[in-house]
Design an enzyme around this catalytic site. Structure first.
Site, PDB file in Angstrom:
ATOM      1  N   LYS A   1       5.761  -2.158  -0.408  1.00  0.00           N
ATOM      2  CA  LYS A   1       5.262  -1.744   0.867  1.00  0.00           C
ATOM      3  C   LYS A   1       3.979  -2.721   0.285  1.00  0.00           C
ATOM      4  O   LYS A   1       2.768  -3.312   1.505  1.00  0.00           O
ATOM      5  CB  LYS A   1       5.398  -1.366   1.850  1.00  0.00           C
ATOM      6  CG  LYS A   1       6.899  -0.811   2.172  1.00  0.00           C
ATOM      7  CD  LYS A   1       6.676   0.375   2.934  1.00  0.00           C
ATOM      8  CE  LYS A   1       7.870   0.579   2.780  1.00  0.00           C
ATOM      9  NZ  LYS A   1       8.366   2.257   2.253  1.00  0.00           N
ATOM     10  N   GLY A   2       3.650  -2.533  -0.631  1.00  0.00           N
ATOM     11  CA  GLY A   2       1.957  -2.516  -0.947  1.00  0.00           C
ATOM     12  C   GLY A   2       1.429  -3.787  -0.845  1.00  0.00           C
ATOM     13  O   GLY A   2      -0.184  -4.003  -0.470  1.00  0.00           O
TER      14      GLY A   2
ATOM     15  N   ASP B   1      -0.417  -1.926 -12.466  1.00  0.00           N
ATOM     16  CA  ASP B   1      -1.109  -1.199 -13.730  1.00  0.00           C
ATOM     17  C   ASP B   1      -0.800  -1.082 -15.066  1.00  0.00           C
ATOM     18  O   ASP B   1      -1.544  -1.330 -15.773  1.00  0.00           O
ATOM     19  CB  ASP B   1      -0.790   0.130 -12.529  1.00  0.00           C
ATOM     20  CG  ASP B   1      -0.942   1.215 -13.536  1.00  0.00           C
ATOM     21  OD1 ASP B   1      -1.633   1.181 -14.086  1.00  0.00           O
ATOM     22  OD2 ASP B   1      -0.572   2.590 -12.898  1.00  0.00           O
TER      23      ASP B   1
ATOM     24  N   PHE C   1      -6.346   6.840  -9.857  1.00  0.00           N
ATOM     25  CA  PHE C   1      -5.749   6.680  -8.683  1.00  0.00           C
ATOM     26  C   PHE C   1      -6.023   6.746  -7.560  1.00  0.00           C
ATOM     27  O   PHE C   1      -7.014   7.147  -6.585  1.00  0.00           O
ATOM     28  CB  PHE C   1      -4.698   7.350  -8.823  1.00  0.00           C
ATOM     29  CG  PHE C   1      -3.465   7.637  -7.308  1.00  0.00           C
ATOM     30  CD1 PHE C   1      -2.405   6.522  -7.551  1.00  0.00           C
ATOM     31  CD2 PHE C   1      -3.869   7.886  -5.850  1.00  0.00           C
ATOM     32  CE1 PHE C   1      -0.890   7.027  -7.193  1.00  0.00           C
ATOM     33  CE2 PHE C   1      -2.610   7.793  -5.161  1.00  0.00           C
ATOM     34  CZ  PHE C   1      -1.401   6.599  -6.508  1.00  0.00           C
TER      35      PHE C   1
ATOM     36  N   ARG D   1      -2.073   3.477   3.463  1.00  0.00           N
ATOM     37  CA  ARG D   1      -1.861   1.612   3.422  1.00  0.00           C
ATOM     38  C   ARG D   1      -2.529   1.505   4.442  1.00  0.00           C
ATOM     39  O   ARG D   1      -2.852   0.111   4.311  1.00  0.00           O
ATOM     40  CB  ARG D   1      -0.340   1.624   3.657  1.00  0.00           C
ATOM     41  CG  ARG D   1       0.309   1.839   3.081  1.00  0.00           C
ATOM     42  CD  ARG D   1       1.595   1.346   2.910  1.00  0.00           C
ATOM     43  NE  ARG D   1       2.881   1.641   2.182  1.00  0.00           N
ATOM     44  CZ  ARG D   1       3.636   1.762   0.329  1.00  0.00           C
ATOM     45  NH1 ARG D   1       2.832   1.018  -0.485  1.00  0.00           N
ATOM     46  NH2 ARG D   1       4.446   2.366   0.423  1.00  0.00           N
TER      47      ARG D   1
HETATM   48  P1  IMP Z   1       2.806  -1.182 -12.614  1.00  0.00           P
HETATM   49  O1  IMP Z   1       4.302  -1.341 -12.775  1.00  0.00           O
HETATM   50  O2  IMP Z   1       2.405   0.166 -13.735  1.00  0.00           O
HETATM   51  O3  IMP Z   1       1.650  -2.240 -13.041  1.00  0.00           O
HETATM   52  O4  IMP Z   1       2.374  -0.327 -11.346  1.00  0.00           O
HETATM   53  C1  IMP Z   1       2.383  -1.535 -10.030  1.00  0.00           C
HETATM   54  C2  IMP Z   1       2.984  -0.455  -9.048  1.00  0.00           C
HETATM   55  O5  IMP Z   1       2.249   1.018  -8.382  1.00  0.00           O
HETATM   56  C3  IMP Z   1       2.432  -0.692  -7.956  1.00  0.00           C
HETATM   57  O6  IMP Z   1       2.835  -2.262  -7.394  1.00  0.00           O
HETATM   58  C4  IMP Z   1       1.833   0.652  -7.129  1.00  0.00           C
HETATM   59  O7  IMP Z   1       2.165   0.132  -5.523  1.00  0.00           O
HETATM   60  C5  IMP Z   1       2.072   1.229  -7.612  1.00  0.00           C
HETATM   61  N1  IMP Z   1       0.543   1.860  -8.294  1.00  0.00           N
HETATM   62  C6  IMP Z   1      -0.137   2.058  -9.634  1.00  0.00           C
HETATM   63  N2  IMP Z   1      -1.101   2.330  -9.405  1.00  0.00           N
HETATM   64  C7  IMP Z   1      -1.923   2.480  -7.715  1.00  0.00           C
HETATM   65  C8  IMP Z   1      -2.897   3.542  -8.019  1.00  0.00           C
HETATM   66  O8  IMP Z   1      -3.810   4.007  -7.955  1.00  0.00           O
HETATM   67  N3  IMP Z   1      -2.286   3.489  -6.195  1.00  0.00           N
HETATM   68  C9  IMP Z   1      -1.167   3.980  -6.055  1.00  0.00           C
HETATM   69  N4  IMP Z   1      -0.138   3.013  -5.509  1.00  0.00           N
HETATM   70  C10 IMP Z   1      -0.390   2.396  -7.619  1.00  0.00           C
HETATM   71 MG    MG Z   2       3.094   2.179  -4.191  1.00  0.00          MG
END
Ligand code: IMP
Ligand code: MG
Length: 177
Positions: free
Chosen positions: A42-43, A102, A151, A164
């Site tokens: 949903k982000g 991330d 975070f 959100r």
């Molecule tokens: P990745 O697969 O580690 O790149 O993470 C991506 C997903 O993790 C994003 O779509 C977010 O939903 C969540 N995410 C990563 N870092 C944060 C943060 O600092 N706050 C909130 N959600 C995060």
């Molecule tokens: Mg998320």
């Protein structure tokens, strides 16, 4: 400011101005191509709506429901696809939108999936990217802002489903985590 927010990292005006620039680049690169936007739920919802209203190109808009974070503040690394059917991207150029890069595992998994579905090209676009060493998806094709390894919530990003709807990106107070 919301009572659980310690500080605002990127305010609303700055986000909106940056979207003008990102949208301009997208228009330049996608003009004349068969375009499908795939936004991750949903982000990416707020980011998607605000970015795409600035992109005056013909496009199909699809949403994909993936889960990679399971409630806490650390990425689990496991990406699950929650939809029964995937968008039809065969022969299309895809703009893949997410809130934040991330570890890169989410974008990596989704890119692979879209390529398996026949997309001819997948470009990635994120509002935020954490300034950390990544093994997969070292960087997105379009990045709104680089941030430190902390975070954040707001503008689509959640902590346990909340925050959100904040129009800015901020850091939570310790008392809220
Ligand atoms: P990745 O697969 O580690 O790149 O993470 C991506 C997903 O993790 C994003 O779509 C977010 O939903 C969540 N995410 C990563 N870092 C944060 C943060 O600092 N706050 C909130 N959600 C995060
Ligand atoms: Mg998320």
């Amino acid at each position: 400011m919301h009572q659980d927010i310690e500080k605002v990292l990127i305010d609303e005006g700055i986000i909106q101005k940056r979207l003008d620039v990102l949208a301009g680049k997208v228009v330049e690169d996608f003009e004349g191509k068969p375009m499908v936007v795939v936004a991750l739920l949903k982000g990416a919802v707020l980011f998607t709506a605000d970015l795409l209203r600035r992109v005056a190109l013909p496009m199909q808009i699809e949403f994909l429901n993936v889960a990679s974070y399971h409630g806490g503040t650390e990425s689990s690394g496991v990406v699950s696809f929650l939809d029964e059917t995937l968008p039809d991207v065969e022969g299309k150029v895809v703009l893949l939108l997410d809130d934040i890069l991330d570890t890169g595992r989410t974008l990596e998994a989704v890119m692979k999936k879209l390529e398996q579905q026949g997309a001819c090209e997948v470009k990635t676009c994120v509002l935020l990217a954490k300034d950390i060493e990544r093994e997969v998806v070292k960087e997105a094709d379009y990045t709104g802002f680089m941030i430190g390894d902390e975070f954040v919530v707001g503008y689509g990003l959640d902590y346990q489903g909340l925050y959100r709807n904040l129009p800015y990106v901020g850091v939570l107070k310790d008392s809220a985590v």
